[in-house]
Design a protein around this motif. Structure first.
Motif, PDB file in Angstrom:
ATOM      1  N   ALA A 244       0.830  -1.203   0.000  1.00  0.00           N
ATOM      2  CA  ALA A 244       0.000   0.000   0.000  1.00  0.00           C
ATOM      3  C   ALA A 244       0.867   1.257   0.000  1.00  0.00           C
ATOM      4  N   VAL A 245       1.881   1.272   0.850  1.00  0.00           N
ATOM      5  CA  VAL A 245       2.774   2.432   0.926  1.00  0.00           C
ATOM      6  C   VAL A 245       3.530   2.614  -0.394  1.00  0.00           C
ATOM      7  N   ALA A 246       3.960   1.519  -0.993  1.00  0.00           N
ATOM      8  CA  ALA A 246       4.709   1.605  -2.255  1.00  0.00           C
ATOM      9  C   ALA A 246       3.844   2.168  -3.379  1.00  0.00           C
ATOM     10  N   VAL A 247       2.585   1.736  -3.445  1.00  0.00           N
ATOM     11  CA  VAL A 247       1.682   2.231  -4.490  1.00  0.00           C
ATOM     12  C   VAL A 247       1.486   3.737  -4.344  1.00  0.00           C
ATOM     13  N   ALA A 248       1.220   4.198  -3.133  1.00  0.00           N
ATOM     14  CA  ALA A 248       1.028   5.625  -2.908  1.00  0.00           C
ATOM     15  C   ALA A 248       2.326   6.397  -3.110  1.00  0.00           C
ATOM     16  N   ALA A 249       3.467   5.775  -2.758  1.00  0.00           N
ATOM     17  CA  ALA A 249       4.757   6.463  -2.853  1.00  0.00           C
ATOM     18  C   ALA A 249       5.139   6.779  -4.293  1.00  0.00           C
ATOM     19  N   ILE A 250       4.628   6.021  -5.249  1.00  0.00           N
ATOM     20  CA  ILE A 250       4.927   6.306  -6.654  1.00  0.00           C
ATOM     21  C   ILE A 250       4.444   7.704  -7.014  1.00  0.00           C
ATOM     22  N   TRP A 251       3.230   8.025  -6.590  1.00  0.00           N
ATOM     23  CA  TRP A 251       2.692   9.369  -6.848  1.00  0.00           C
ATOM     24  C   TRP A 251       3.481  10.430  -6.084  1.00  0.00           C
ATOM     25  N   PHE A 252       3.753  10.147  -4.799  1.00  0.00           N
ATOM     26  CA  PHE A 252       4.492  11.107  -3.985  1.00  0.00           C
ATOM     27  C   PHE A 252       5.860  11.408  -4.612  1.00  0.00           C
ATOM     28  N   ALA A 253       6.587  10.347  -4.962  1.00  0.00           N
ATOM     29  CA  ALA A 253       7.943  10.525  -5.489  1.00  0.00           C
ATOM     30  C   ALA A 253       7.930  11.265  -6.822  1.00  0.00           C
ATOM     31  N   ALA A 254       6.998  10.892  -7.704  1.00  0.00           N
ATOM     32  CA  ALA A 254       6.922  11.556  -9.012  1.00  0.00           C
ATOM     33  C   ALA A 254       6.598  13.043  -8.851  1.00  0.00           C
ATOM     34  N   SER A 255       5.713  13.356  -7.938  1.00  0.00           N
ATOM     35  CA  SER A 255       5.335  14.758  -7.732  1.00  0.00           C
ATOM     36  C   SER A 255       6.497  15.564  -7.172  1.00  0.00           C
ATOM     37  N   CYS A 256       7.187  15.001  -6.190  1.00  0.00           N
ATOM     38  CA  CYS A 256       8.313  15.722  -5.591  1.00  0.00           C
ATOM     39  C   CYS A 256       9.451  15.903  -6.600  1.00  0.00           C
ATOM     40  N   ALA A 257       9.624  14.939  -7.487  1.00  0.00           N
ATOM     41  CA  ALA A 257      10.710  15.016  -8.455  1.00  0.00           C
ATOM     42  C   ALA A 257      10.392  15.943  -9.624  1.00  0.00           C
ATOM     43  N   LEU A 258       9.136  16.003 -10.032  1.00  0.00           N
ATOM     44  CA  LEU A 258       8.786  16.708 -11.265  1.00  0.00           C
ATOM     45  C   LEU A 258       8.088  18.036 -11.054  1.00  0.00           C
ATOM     46  N   LEU A 259       7.559  18.281  -9.856  1.00  0.00           N
ATOM     47  CA  LEU A 259       6.838  19.525  -9.596  1.00  0.00           C
ATOM     48  C   LEU A 259       7.669  20.434  -8.699  1.00  0.00           C
ATOM     49  N   PRO A 260       7.746  21.725  -9.003  1.00  0.00           N
ATOM     50  CA  PRO A 260       8.532  22.647  -8.177  1.00  0.00           C
ATOM     51  C   PRO A 260       8.054  22.703  -6.723  1.00  0.00           C
ATOM     52  N   GLY A 261       6.752  22.736  -6.516  1.00  0.00           N
ATOM     53  CA  GLY A 261       6.239  22.829  -5.148  1.00  0.00           C
ATOM     54  C   GLY A 261       5.670  21.535  -4.628  1.00  0.00           C
ATOM     55  N   GLY A 262       6.261  20.412  -5.064  1.00  0.00           N
ATOM     56  CA  GLY A 262       5.741  19.107  -4.686  1.00  0.00           C
ATOM     57  C   GLY A 262       5.675  18.862  -3.190  1.00  0.00           C
ATOM     58  N   PRO A 263       6.756  19.057  -2.438  1.00  0.00           N
ATOM     59  CA  PRO A 263       6.709  18.815  -0.985  1.00  0.00           C
ATOM     60  C   PRO A 263       5.679  19.685  -0.268  1.00  0.00           C
ATOM     61  N   GLY A 264       5.571  20.947  -0.681  1.00  0.00           N
ATOM     62  CA  GLY A 264       4.586  21.826  -0.052  1.00  0.00           C
ATOM     63  C   GLY A 264       3.167  21.376  -0.320  1.00  0.00           C
ATOM     64  N   ARG A 265       2.927  20.858  -1.529  1.00  0.00           N
ATOM     65  CA  ARG A 265       1.591  20.383  -1.841  1.00  0.00           C
ATOM     66  C   ARG A 265       1.211  19.192  -0.971  1.00  0.00           C
ATOM     67  N   PHE A 266       2.177  18.307  -0.710  1.00  0.00           N
ATOM     68  CA  PHE A 266       1.873  17.138   0.111  1.00  0.00           C
ATOM     69  C   PHE A 266       1.690  17.505   1.574  1.00  0.00           C
ATOM     70  N   ALA A 267       2.296  18.609   1.981  1.00  0.00           N
ATOM     71  CA  ALA A 267       2.042  19.092   3.340  1.00  0.00           C
ATOM     72  C   ALA A 267       0.573  19.506   3.470  1.00  0.00           C
TER      73      ALA A 267
END
Length: 572
Positions: A244-267
């Motif tokens: 479950a964590v791995a499936v969700a982490a794919i989206w998290f990792a892609a967003s943090c890597a490709l989006l400028p404000g990825g970490p802030g969005r996940f906050a």
């Protein structure tokens, strides 16, 4: 002693074509011939439409033409966007996006059917053997229970509107139903494959509406596993949870890597999830009973009876597993400081499965009482829909016609022969169904809920045929979008705005209004939304600096409070 004693004649299954016909008759009306409607339907379409016509940033960070939707998880909209890309050219983007609702419904209803079928075949669920034989075979008993669970699921009042909208909560309820199916597989025959399938489902639930609900389900299953078989608890923690964590982490990792404000969005996304948890409150408890009674009808009476009737065998899987899901979801609801209909929906799949096991133990008098209540209530509703439609079309009865048009000022009736024929066909079928149930007095198990489900389908069919133009006029922003577009220059210019998600999506699609980036635009046009009771423009001058000239004021005719105003920036 088991509470079930049945002859084989009581387990006649519905034909497969009949189940498919009921399912299609339930889900297809209401999908065709309408616009995205106010609030969640329109905003969900807006996110999927933005993804379908946008870039990778739009797919990773849900938004509506520049308006961030930080609380939203992306899976629902990924599916809608794929359908828009595949079929938008043929069906139009709104209808193509709504096809995802059909997929969600099929996943949920089939999962309920197969869950009840697997549990119904188990040895501990079988009826007592009769003295001279003639009891049903496990396969026949399981299939009859599965048919019953399917009918109960279709007849649930709370499912009716959400299942016809391509929104996150309709995908969530389907994944909850599939999670129950995967859990049955895991508890029946422990395997890494079953644990991984359950973990995949939890991961998809995180990508649908956050981590709160899958965490609640995982906690409930852990408690059940510790009570039944501790090895399954290890599978849940060492296989299902990491998957479950791995499936969700794919989206998290892609967003943090490709989006400028990825970490802030996940906050912001995490903060939204945390806001779904608090201490239990009287507000949540009162909401649960006030709205749950009608929302889960007719499932909850049969489910409650199943728990009582099987109280001496409550540890058996066909009672304990759906009950574990139900209790986990109920606790999650009571811990939510903002109770709403959305969090009641996931209760329906476990209730439908539980309710199916209550049917074989119901007394004839109780079954007849439910039947008569269904016949009287749903026939009265259908008759009212017909009478109000006649008033809408002909003006008689006069007072009823006035009330109809008072709710939708300016509506012009649209007579549709095809819709009328479908509505007549459904009404005749209802009469035949009632006559069959009351005159033949069949002994099959699903007789107790066939009228409830059939009546709900009839009422929805009437609303989705006779009344669809009226509802579309009342709930669509298409007319307002056209008016706004008429007051903008022929060459599109940037428009700043404070409108909500549903309005932004509708105006962008129907009016092709080029909205500026949220809180970053300095446009020469402003579309401002407020309440008609506001008498001053002070809020506009505070929020949007500059001098503005009013070009247009309007609203949806059916909304007495909402108001939109279009301004143009002028020089000092």
């Amino acid at each position: 002693m088991k509470p079930v004693r049945l002859p084989a004649s009581a387990t006649s299954a519905l034909p497969r074509w009949g189940l498919w016909a009921l399912g299609l008759l339930y889900i297809l009306p209401g999908l065709i011939g309408r616009d995205p409607w106010k609030n969640e339907d329109a905003s969900s379409f807006g996110i999927a439409w933005t993804m379908a016509h946008g870039g990778i940033a739009d797919w990773l960070a849900p938004n509506i033409v520049g308006l961030p939707m930080s609380a939203e998880s992306p899976l629902t909209y990924w599916i809608g966007a794929i359908f828009i890309k595949l079929f938008g050219w043929l069906l139009g983007d709104p209808l193509a996006g709504r096809l995802s609702a059909v997929v969600f419904f099929l996943v949920g209803s089939l999962s309920v059917w197969y869950t009840a079928y697997l549990l119904g075949r188990r040895t501990e669920a079988q009826p007592l053997r009769l003295a001279f034989g003639g009891q049903p075979e496990p396969r026949d008993f399981g299939r009859t229970l599965a048919d019953s669970a399917f009918l109960i699921y279709l007849g649930s009042l709370g499912l009716l509107l959400p299942s016809h909208e391509p929104i996150a909560k309709s995908l969530q309820i389907s994944l909850v139903a599939f999670a129950i199916y995967a859990a049955v597989r895991l508890f029946e025959a422990r395997s890494l494959r079953s644990a991984a399938l359950l973990g995949l489902t939890f991961g998809l639930l995180i990508l649908t509406r956050g981590w709160v609900l899958p965490l609640a389900l995982l906690s409930g299953l852990l408690v059940l596993a510790l009570m039944r078989q501790k090895a399954i608890a290890r599978d849940l923690l060492l296989v299902a949870l990491p998957v479950a964590v791995a499936v969700a982490a794919i989206w998290f990792a892609a967003s943090c890597a490709l989006l400028p404000g990825g970490p802030g969005r996940f906050a912001a996304w995490s903060e939204f999830n945390l806001q779904q948890l608090s201490w239990p409150s009287w507000t949540a408890l009162s909401y649960y009973f006030k709205y749950g009674i009608w929302f889960a009808w007719p499932a909850w009476p049969f489910a409650a009876w199943a728990v009582y009737a099987w109280r001496e065998q409550r540890s058996t899987l066909h009672i304990a597993l759906p009950l574990a899901f139900f209790i986990s979801l109920t606790l999650m609801l009571l811990l939510n400081p903002h109770p709403e209909e959305n969090i009641l929906l996931p209760l329906l799949p476990p209730l439908a499965v539980l309710a199916a096991f209550g049917l074989p133990t119901m007394k004839r008098g109780a079954i007849n009482a439910v039947d008569w209540f269904s016949v009287m209530t749903l026939t009265a509703c259908a008759a009212f829909f017909w009478l109000a439609w006649i008033a809408k079309e002909s003006g008689w009865p006069t007072q009823l016609a006035k009330n109809v048009y008072k709710l939708a000022p300016g509506f012009k009736p649209e007579f549709n022969v095809i819709a009328l024929v479908i509505a007549l066909f459904g009404s005749v079928f209802w009469i035949l169904l009632v006559n069959w149930r009351l005159s033949r007095r069949p002994t099959v198990l699903w007789r107790a809920i066939v009228l409830s489900s059939g009546g709900v389908i009839l009422c929805w069919l009437l609303l989705a045929t006779l009344w669809l133009p009226w509802f579309n006029y009342s709930k669509s922003y298409a007319g307002v979008a056209v008016q706004i577009d008429q007051h903008l220059p022929a060459v599109k210019q940037c428009v700043d705005t404070n409108v909500g998600p549903a309005q932004r999506a509708s105006f962008a699609y129907f009016g092709e209004i080029p909205f500026g980036e949220y809180r970053q635009a300095h446009c020469d046009f402003l579309l401002y939304q407020d309440n008609i009771s506001v008498k001053t423009d002070d809020a506009i001058w505070r929020e949007f600096k500059g001098n503005w000239k009013l070009l247009w004021t309007g609203r949806r005719p059916s909304d007495r409070d909402e108001r939109f105003r279009l301004y143009q920036r002028v020089s000092n």
